[in-house]
Structures are given as C-alpha cells and as structure tokens.
Design a protein around this motif. Structure first.
Motif, short mmCIF file in Angstrom:
data_model
loop_
_atom_site.label_atom_id
_atom_site.label_comp_id
_atom_site.label_asym_id
_atom_site.label_seq_id
_atom_site.Cartn_x
_atom_site.Cartn_y
_atom_site.Cartn_z
N ASN A 301 -13.14 -56.19 1.81
CA ASN A 301 -11.92 -57.01 1.75
C ASN A 301 -10.87 -56.12 1.11
O ASN A 301 -10.94 -55.84 -0.08
N LEU A 302 -9.89 -55.69 1.89
CA LEU A 302 -8.94 -54.69 1.39
C LEU A 302 -7.81 -55.30 0.58
O LEU A 302 -7.46 -54.79 -0.49
N MET A 303 -7.21 -56.42 1.08
CA MET A 303 -6.03 -56.94 0.38
C MET A 303 -5.79 -58.42 0.60
O MET A 303 -4.71 -58.92 0.28
N GLY A 304 -6.75 -59.15 1.13
CA GLY A 304 -6.55 -60.57 1.38
C GLY A 304 -6.80 -61.46 0.19
O GLY A 304 -6.40 -62.63 0.18
N GLY A 305 -7.49 -60.92 -0.83
CA GLY A 305 -7.82 -61.71 -2.00
C GLY A 305 -9.00 -62.63 -1.77
O GLY A 305 -9.41 -62.88 -0.62
N VAL A 306 -9.58 -63.13 -2.84
CA VAL A 306 -10.64 -64.12 -2.77
C VAL A 306 -10.33 -65.24 -3.76
O VAL A 306 -9.51 -65.07 -4.67
N ILE A 307 -10.99 -66.38 -3.56
CA ILE A 307 -10.82 -67.54 -4.42
C ILE A 307 -12.14 -67.85 -5.09
O ILE A 307 -13.16 -68.02 -4.42
N LYS A 308 -12.15 -67.94 -6.43
CA LYS A 308 -13.36 -68.29 -7.17
C LYS A 308 -13.32 -69.76 -7.53
O LYS A 308 -12.39 -70.23 -8.21
N LEU A 309 -14.32 -70.51 -7.07
CA LEU A 309 -14.46 -71.93 -7.40
C LEU A 309 -15.90 -72.20 -7.79
O LEU A 309 -16.83 -71.93 -7.01
N ASP A 310 -16.11 -72.71 -8.98
CA ASP A 310 -17.44 -73.08 -9.45
C ASP A 310 -18.42 -71.91 -9.30
O ASP A 310 -18.17 -70.86 -9.84
N SER A 311 -19.47 -72.08 -8.53
CA SER A 311 -20.52 -71.06 -8.45
C SER A 311 -20.32 -70.05 -7.32
O SER A 311 -21.17 -69.19 -7.10
N CYS A 312 -19.18 -70.15 -6.62
CA CYS A 312 -18.96 -69.29 -5.44
C CYS A 312 -17.57 -68.66 -5.45
O CYS A 312 -16.70 -69.08 -6.20
N PHE A 313 -17.41 -67.68 -4.58
CA PHE A 313 -16.07 -67.21 -4.26
C PHE A 313 -15.94 -67.08 -2.76
O PHE A 313 -16.94 -66.93 -2.04
N TYR A 314 -14.69 -67.15 -2.26
CA TYR A 314 -14.43 -67.33 -0.84
C TYR A 314 -13.36 -66.34 -0.39
O TYR A 314 -12.36 -66.14 -1.08
N GLY A 315 -13.56 -65.73 0.78
CA GLY A 315 -12.58 -64.81 1.31
C GLY A 315 -13.02 -64.27 2.65
O GLY A 315 -14.09 -64.62 3.16
N SER A 316 -12.21 -63.41 3.24
CA SER A 316 -12.52 -62.87 4.57
C SER A 316 -12.81 -61.38 4.51
O SER A 316 -12.43 -60.70 3.56
N SER A 317 -13.46 -60.90 5.54
CA SER A 317 -13.63 -59.46 5.72
C SER A 317 -12.31 -58.88 6.24
O SER A 317 -11.52 -59.58 6.88
N TYR A 318 -12.08 -57.62 5.96
CA TYR A 318 -10.85 -56.96 6.36
C TYR A 318 -10.75 -56.81 7.87
O TYR A 318 -11.67 -56.26 8.50
N MET A 319 -9.65 -57.33 8.44
CA MET A 319 -9.34 -57.18 9.85
C MET A 319 -10.42 -57.75 10.77
O MET A 319 -10.56 -57.32 11.91
N LYS A 320 -11.19 -58.72 10.28
CA LYS A 320 -12.26 -59.31 11.10
C LYS A 320 -12.21 -60.83 11.01
O LYS A 320 -11.82 -61.39 9.99
N ALA A 321 -12.64 -61.47 12.09
CA ALA A 321 -12.85 -62.91 12.06
C ALA A 321 -14.18 -63.15 11.35
O ALA A 321 -15.22 -63.29 11.98
N ASP A 322 -14.13 -63.17 10.04
CA ASP A 322 -15.36 -63.25 9.25
C ASP A 322 -15.03 -63.79 7.87
O ASP A 322 -14.76 -63.04 6.94
N TRP A 323 -15.02 -65.13 7.74
CA TRP A 323 -14.78 -65.78 6.46
C TRP A 323 -16.11 -66.09 5.80
O TRP A 323 -17.06 -66.53 6.46
N ARG A 324 -16.19 -65.84 4.48
CA ARG A 324 -17.48 -65.93 3.81
C ARG A 324 -17.43 -66.79 2.55
O ARG A 324 -16.42 -66.85 1.84
N VAL A 325 -18.56 -67.41 2.30
CA VAL A 325 -18.84 -68.05 1.02
C VAL A 325 -19.85 -67.16 0.32
O VAL A 325 -20.91 -66.85 0.89
#
Length: 415
Positions: A301-325
């Motif tokens: 993840n180059l520059m999209g940032g991630v969100i930390k909530l409770d026991s997880c964090f959420y964000g995407s892979s760089y330049m890919k259709a790939d969102w992750r928990v």
C-alpha cells in the motif's frame, strides 16, 4: 446579581468565540488517522451517487486534499505558468470563491502540482510547498505572516524527487516538520512567528512523503516521524531522538502516515526488502525504545492509507482491485474484496469512503473483521489527471478533489 449575570454571559460569549476561532482542520481528520467524527450520514447512496452541492474548476495542477474549518474550504493548486506559482483558493461552505492568492513557487517536476494538504488552526493556515518551504498565511486574506525555506533556513541540499508532501504537525504553539537536513532534520518552530524552538539531528537520510504524528504514550508526548529510510520517536518538548528503526523502500517513498493505537505504531510502506513493507512496533513503557512485533512485506500500500478499527485495519493494495481486512495483532489478511479499484480510504459513521485512483470512482463500503462490502459507488465527473487527493468530510459534506476540480457532495441523511 444582574451585573454578575451580565459578566458571566460576556465571559461565555468570549470563550465560545475563542473556541470557534481555534477550529482546526488537519490532514486525514482530527487525529491524522483517516477517521472523521461525523454522524447522521447516508448509509447508502442513490444510483448516481449523492447530490453534488457545488463544484469549482480551475484550481490548476494539484494532488492536495482540502482543508475545511470555520465555514470555509481551502485548497491549493499550481498555476499553468513557467513560474509554477502555488495558489491558495478559499471558498465559503456554499462554494462561493472568497479569494485566490499566490503564496510561492510550488512543484513542477514529477507529477506537476501541489502535494501538502493545508493545516488550519484558527485564523492561520499552514502550507508546505512541494519545493520545500513552509508558509503561514492569514486564513481570512491569504496574506503571508511568515515563511521558511528548507534549503536556506535548515540546510537541506535539494528538493526531494517527487516534492515535499507532508502536512505540518501542530502541537500547541509549535509547528513541527521533517525538513530532512543533516543537522536540522526534524524541526519545531513557533507557529506564530516561525522562530526556531528545537531541531533534531539527522542520520544522512533525506525527507520522505508522509506526515508525522503526535502521540501521548503513558503521559509522554512523542513525535513519530519518518525519513527516506527510518521511523523515529522524538520527544515533542525537547527534540531529543529516543529511537530509530530502519524502514526502507526502493525509491525512498513512504507516503502513508503512521498509526498509533494500544501502545503500538503501525507503518505501512511498499517494498519486498527485509526492512520494508508493513511493520508494527511496540513502545516501551516510557516510550524511549521500541521492539518489532511483526512485519509483513507481502502487502503493498503505497499512499492510500489504512483505517484502524478495534482489532483490525482496513485498506487497499496499491493500484489493484484488492481491498483487505487485516488483523492488527499479526498483519495477516482476514478478508478481501476485489470488486473495486485500490486507492485512498477514509472513515465516518460506520462506513468507509474509498477513492479508486485508476478508475476515478468513489465507493461507500461496509466492513467487519469477516468481510469488506461495497454498498454504493459513483464516477467522479470532473477534474484532470491522477486521482490521488484523499477525500475529506465536514458537516455532512464529502469533498472530492480531482486535479483542477473540487466537488462537494451532500452525504447527510435527510430526516
């Protein structure tokens, strides 16, 4: 009694007025973590997206996000001239242009345009240019209060490859920035005058592209900052460097702001090297040392940032259709969604706002530790070039900047 009541009333009005003037707009929300403390927002959007309240075209080149405070909206752009002058645009919250004001030369080399998101504190707006200069401007007029140049004032050798992109950090009366000089690497200034307060010596590493954070750990304030090759913990009061951890990336880009939670620091970078990728660090009780908890250099993840909530964090892979928990404790992937393009992410009122950098779409998503679901989406209709500016939410309005265009969408839930 009447006199006492009148004086009490005046004191309340004065205090409220001061608080109003000190409203702050910061990079990626009030805590620099991508979370906006908004409520009463739509949980899904109409087929063509939420209503556009207003738009403006003609900002020039830029990738910086907006700043919104005191019923005003600020954004920067670079003129299409040989001088490449940076310009500050100020709007009221109805979209009326209040003024546009040049502040100095901004970036015209790789990926032409402004980078740094302005930081507003009361009646002062702070801008770091891609050329490595800080401007403190009167938010009501755009007039300069003071300015500092990284090369002239802090001994920096040259402008970094893709231009300075950090948003300066405000700590009370102090402004903190990562200049990248050998002697003056991280610098604290009086935010009202620009006069030096302290500086932290460098390790021969240039500045990078993210923004530092201010944390309070067991009663001690620390600045967590990065250079092109390391993460550092610095005493916020004195500038003393307590620790440094090597963090590398092939082209020296660290564009994601660190996250602090549960006594731990998460750094999300790209790269496959032993000291690259994502790393989580555990702070000691006094904050003067850290230990590596885990490292994951398989996720990029180059520059999209991630969100930390409770026991997880959420964000995407760089330049890919790939969102992750992903699991906060070990960095492992718990769930994925490949239905939407990767890009920037922010969060408010139980929903994620995702901005696909290739496709130019905005999505509303709902996620849990078990799933990441796209609820609604729409295409960004205006603007030019790269979709890199992070969205911003303020008072039920979603602000989307795309190159020379700014769009404001009503995302409040109507009663």
């Amino acid at each position: 009694m009447k006199t006492y009541s009148f004086l009490a009333f005046i004191l309340i009005v004065f205090t409220f007025s001061c608080l109003q003037k000190q409203e702050i707009s910061d990079w990626r929300g009030p805590n620099r973590d991508g979370i906006y403390n908004e409520t009463g927002l739509l949980k899904e959007w109409p087929e063509n997206g939420p209503e556009m309240l207003w738009s403006f075209e003609g900002l020039g080149y830029g990738h910086s996000s907006v700043a919104a405070a005191n019923n005003k909206v600020f954004v920067t752009g670079v003129n299409d001239t040989i001088e490449s002058m940076g310009k500050l645009f100020a709007f009221n919250d109805k979209g009326q242009l209040l003024y546009e004001k040049e502040y100095g030369k901004d970036f015209s080399l790789n990926f032409h345009g402004t980078r740094s998101t302005p930081v507003v504190v009361g009646d002062i707006i702070y801008i770091e240019s891609g050329m490595g200069a800080i401007y403190a401007l009167d938010a009501n007029s755009g007039n300069e209060i003071w300015s500092k140049d990284f090369q002239t004032d802090f001994g920096v050798d040259s402008v970094i490859q893709f231009g300075n992109a950090e948003s300066v950090l405000i700590d009370g009366d102090h402004l903190i920035c990562v200049a990248g000089g050998n002697e003056k690497n991280v610098v604290a200034l009086n935010r009202f005058t620009g006069e030096p307060v302290w500086s932290c010596k460098g390790e021969g590493e240039i500045a990078t592209y993210n923004s530092p954070i201010l944390i309070e750990h067991n009663g001690k304030k620390l600045v967590i900052a990065m250079t092109s090759a390391s993460v550092m913990g610095i005493d916020a009061e004195t500038g003393e460097k307590y620790w440094r951890v090597e963090q590398t990336q092939g082209n020296k880009i660290h564009a994601n702001t660190p996250i602090y939670a549960d006594g731990k620091i998460l750094v999300v970078s790209a790269g496959r090297e032993k000291t690259s990728g994502m790393v989580q660090l555990q702070l000691s009780e006094d904050g003067k040392s850290v230990e590596e908890v885990w490292r994951n250099n398989r996720y990029t993840n180059l520059m999209g940032g991630v969100i930390k909530l409770d026991s997880c964090f959420y964000g995407s892979s760089y330049m890919k259709a790939d969102w992750r928990v992903m699991n906060w404790k070990n960095g492992e992937t718990l769930a994925e969604n490949k239905d939407f393009g990767g890009g920037a992410v922010i969060y408010a009122d139980d929903r994620f706002y995702c901005y696909a950098e290739r496709e130019g779409e905005i999505a509303l998503a709902k996620a849990t530790p078990e799933s990441f679901e796209i609820v609604s989406k729409f295409e960004v209709p205006l603007g030019t070039k790269e979709h890199w500016a992070h969205p911003v939410i303020k008072n039920g309005v979603l602000y989307v900047r795309h190159g020379d265009a700014l769009m404001a969408y009503d995302i409040s839930a109507k009663s």
